[in-house]
Design a protein around this motif. Structure first.
Motif, PDB file in Angstrom:
ATOM      1  N   ALA A 143      -9.799   7.671   7.195  1.00 50.18           N
ATOM      2  CA  ALA A 143      -9.303   6.291   7.235  1.00 50.18           C
ATOM      3  C   ALA A 143      -8.309   6.016   6.112  1.00 50.18           C
ATOM      4  N   VAL A 144      -8.588   6.490   4.894  1.00 47.50           N
ATOM      5  CA  VAL A 144      -7.663   6.192   3.795  1.00 47.50           C
ATOM      6  C   VAL A 144      -6.340   6.944   3.976  1.00 47.50           C
ATOM      7  N   GLY A 145      -6.388   8.090   4.665  1.00 44.82           N
ATOM      8  CA  GLY A 145      -5.144   8.779   4.983  1.00 44.82           C
ATOM      9  C   GLY A 145      -4.262   7.946   5.900  1.00 44.82           C
ATOM     10  N   LEU A 146      -4.884   7.297   6.882  1.00 45.40           N
ATOM     11  CA  LEU A 146      -4.134   6.431   7.796  1.00 45.40           C
ATOM     12  C   LEU A 146      -3.572   5.227   7.056  1.00 45.40           C
ATOM     13  N   LEU A 147      -4.372   4.618   6.192  1.00 47.03           N
ATOM     14  CA  LEU A 147      -3.901   3.466   5.427  1.00 47.03           C
ATOM     15  C   LEU A 147      -2.758   3.853   4.499  1.00 47.03           C
ATOM     16  N   ASN A 201       0.352   4.127   6.495  1.00 47.69           N
ATOM     17  CA  ASN A 201       0.823   2.820   6.944  1.00 47.69           C
ATOM     18  C   ASN A 201       1.217   1.905   5.779  1.00 47.69           C
ATOM     19  N   LYS A 202       1.381   2.490   4.597  1.00 48.36           N
ATOM     20  CA  LYS A 202       1.952   1.814   3.425  1.00 48.36           C
ATOM     21  C   LYS A 202       1.048   0.751   2.805  1.00 48.36           C
ATOM     22  N   ASP A 219      -5.307  -0.693  18.293  1.00 51.39           N
ATOM     23  CA  ASP A 219      -4.016  -0.129  18.691  1.00 51.39           C
ATOM     24  C   ASP A 219      -3.887   1.260  18.070  1.00 51.39           C
ATOM     25  N   VAL A 220      -4.263   2.294  18.813  1.00 46.33           N
ATOM     26  CA  VAL A 220      -4.298   3.643  18.244  1.00 46.33           C
ATOM     27  C   VAL A 220      -2.907   4.212  18.010  1.00 46.33           C
ATOM     28  N   SER A 221      -1.883   3.642  18.648  1.00 47.47           N
ATOM     29  CA  SER A 221      -0.538   4.203  18.495  1.00 47.47           C
ATOM     30  C   SER A 221      -0.084   4.163  17.040  1.00 47.47           C
ATOM     31  N   LYS A 222      -0.533   3.170  16.282  1.00 42.46           N
ATOM     32  CA  LYS A 222      -0.132   3.054  14.877  1.00 42.46           C
ATOM     33  C   LYS A 222      -0.832   4.075  13.999  1.00 42.46           C
TER      34      LYS A 222
END
Length: 446
Positions: A102-106, A109-110, A309-312
Motif C-alpha cells: 500500500a505505501v508503494g502505491l501511495l 501517487n505522490k 478505482d484500480v486503474s490508478k
C-alpha cells in the motif's frame, strides 16, 4: 473499537491486521495509542477492507484496498480543514506485507511528496514468506500443498506465484531495490520490526526478523539478555545472548531437555493423529470454497465494482470455518522443523550478508559442522544457515540495505506467540504482549 475522534490531527497512524483477521485484532495497539497521545495530534485508521476471508484475495488486492482507504481518510480529513502532515503505518502478520504494498502505491501517487513519514513497523510479519526451510521431499510436500490452501495469498506467501508480467513472485517484486515499494520504505524515518523467537506457529523467526539464520532454535542453551525495563520479553538486539556454561549444557542436561521437548509435543502429535484426518477434509473443502469466492471478489475488484478505482494503482512496478482453518494450518505449519544448507552451499549464502542484530558472521565456514559463526560478547556462537531460496537471500539483502531496528521477542507464557505479540485478544495469557507494545510506544515518534 471506534477510531479516536480528533479535532485537528497532524498525524495519521494506519493499523493493518493479518490473515483471517479483522480490525478488532488491533484493539490493544489502538487503545494504547489513544491513551498515549493527545486527540488533537493523532488520528488512527484501522483498515477494514480486508477483514475475514477477504485476506485470501492476495497482497496486491489487499494493498490496493488499504491504499484506497488511506487516500479516502486523507481526503476526508483535508475537507474538514485538518490536513495530515505525518503518516505512520503499522502492519501485523500478513498486514505488514499488505502495508508495504500500500505505501508503494501511495508513494507512486505522490502522497509522500510533502509529508513526513515517521514510523513503519511490522509485528510478526513474514517478510520472506512462509515457505518452510526444508530440503528434499518433506519440503516439497508441505510447501506445495500449503501454498494451495489459501488462494492467491497462499501462493504469494509460499513464493510460487508469478506476479503480473514480471515472471517473479510478488514478494521478490516487493523487495526489488529499484522498485517503488523499497523506495517508499526509505521515506520513513523509523523502520522497525518485532519478531517472535519461539512458538510463532504462523510465521517463524527467520522470516519475521528478515534473517538467514535462526540462533534461537536451541534457546535453552542460551543465556538471553533483555532490554532493561522490558525483561523478560524484549531481547537486547546488540547483545542478545551468550552460551550457557558447560555444566548446564552437559549430556544429561541435553537429553533431559530433549525428553521434555518431546513430551511437550505429545498434544500436538495426538492432534495430528486423531484430529487432522477430519480437519484436513474440512480445511481443504473450505480452501476450495474460499478460493472460488476469492476469485469472484478479485474479479469484482479488478473491474471497479467494489468502489475502488484500480486503474490508478496499476502502475509500473519496477521502478468459525475460518478459525478452524487457521488452527489447522498453524498446527501443521508448526510441526515442520527447519533444516540448513549443506556445507558446500554456505559460502554462497553468506555472500548475501547477515540480517541479525549481531556482528557480521565470519565467512570462514567450519567444513565439518556446516555452520557459520556469529560473534556476541560471549565466545563465537555457531549459527547454521537456513535452507532458503536464492530469492529469499536476495530479499534479505535488499531489505537489510533499507535499514531496520529489529527487536526479538520471547513470549514465555503463551503457546501461540503470534497472537500474543500484539495482544490480539484481551486474555491473561497474552499479557506479555503488553510489554512489547509498551516498548513499541517508547520508540514511536509522533
Amino acid at each position: 473499537m471506534e477510531d479516536c475522534e480528533v479535532s485537528k490531527p497532524e498525524h495519521l497512524c494506519v493499523l493493518v491486521h493479518g490473515l483471517w483477521g479483522n480490525p478488532g485484532h488491533m484493539w490493544y495497539l489502538e487503545k494504547s495509542l489513544c491513551e498515549e497521545y493527545p486527540e488533537d495530534r493523532l488520528h488512527i485508521l484501522s483498515a477494514k477492507g480486508n477483514a475475514g476471508n477477504h485476506t485470501y484475495d492476495g497482497i496486491e488486492t489487499g494493498g490496493e484496498r488499504v491504499a484506497h482507504e488511506i487516500e479516502q481518510e486523507l481526503e476526508k480529513l483535508a475537507k474538514k480543514g485538518t490536513p495530515i502532515k505525518k503518516l505512520s503505518v503499522i502492519g501485523y502478520s500478513l498486514g505488514g506485507l499488505v502495508a508495504r504494498y500500500a505505501v508503494g502505491l501511495l508513494y507512486h501517487n505522490k502522497w509522500f511528496d510533502e509529508r513526513l513519514e515517521p514510523n513503519f513497523t511490522t509485528f510478526a510479519t513474514p517478510h520472506l514468506g512462509v515457505r518452510t526451510p526444508l530440503l528434499g521431499f518433506p519440503s516439497t510436500l508441505w510447501n506445495v500443498l500449503g501454498a494451495r490452501t489459501l488462494s492467491i495469498s497462499g501462493r504469494q506467501l509460499f513464493g510460487i506465484d508469478k506476479f503480473r508480467d514480471t515472471g517473479r513472485p510478488l514478494l521478490s517484486v516487493l523487495a526489488d531495490p529499484e522498485g517503488i515499494f523499497i523506495r517508499a520504505l526509505t521515506t520513513f524515518k523509523n523502520r522497525s520490526l518485532y519478531a517472535n523467537v519461539i512458538n510463532d506457529r504462523s510465521a517463524v523467526f527467520y522470516t519475521t526478523a528478515i534473517s538467514r539464520t535462526d540462533p534461537y532454535v536451541n534457546i535453552d542453551n542460551l543465556d538471553v539478555n533483555y532490554v532493561p525495563g522490558y525483561e523478560p520479553v524484549v531481547i537486547d538486539g546488540k547483545n542478545p545472548f551468550s552460551m550457557k556454561n558447560a555444566e548446564s549444557s552437559g549430556t544429561f542436561s541435553r537429553l533431559r531437555k530433549r525428553l521434555d521437548a518431546w513430551i511437550a509435543k505429545l498434544p500436538m502429535y495426538a492432534f495430528l493423529v486423531f484430529i487432522v484426518p477430519i480437519g484436513v477434509v474440512i480445511f481443504l473443502s473450505n480452501s476450495v470454497i474460499q478460493s472460488v469466492a476469492s476469485q469472484q471478489r478479485i474479479r469484482l475488484h479488478q473491474t471497479g465494482k467494489t468502489g475502488v478505482d484500480v486503474s490508478k494503482y496499476r502502475i509500473p512496478l519496477l521502478q468459525n470455518m475460518r478459525e478452524t482453518a487457521e488452527t489447522l494450518y498453524e498446527n501443521v505449519n508448526s510441526a515442520q522443523d527447519q533444516e540448513y544448507l549443506p556445507v558446500e552451499y554456505e559460502d554462497a549464502a553468506v555472500s548475501h550478508g547477515s540480517s541479525l542484530l549481531l556482528p557480521e558472521p565470519s565467512k570462514a565456514m567450519s567444513q565439518s559442522s556446516g555452520k557459520s559463526t556469529v560473534d556476541t560478547e560471549d565466545p563465537q556462537v555457531e549459527v547454521p544457515t537456513l535452507a532458503l531460496t536464492d530469492e529469499q537471500f536476495a530479499m534479505i539483502d535488499a531489505l537489510d540495505k533499507v535499514g531496520w531496528k529489529k527487536y526479538h521477542v520471547w513470549i514465555h507464557k503463551a503457546r501461540h506467540s503470534h497472537a500474543a505479540v500484539i495482544v490480539r485478544m484481551n486474555e491473561k495469557r497474552f499479557n506479555e504482549g503488553k510489554v512489547v507494545v509498551r516498548h513499541w510506544l517508547s520508540e514511536f515518534e509522533l
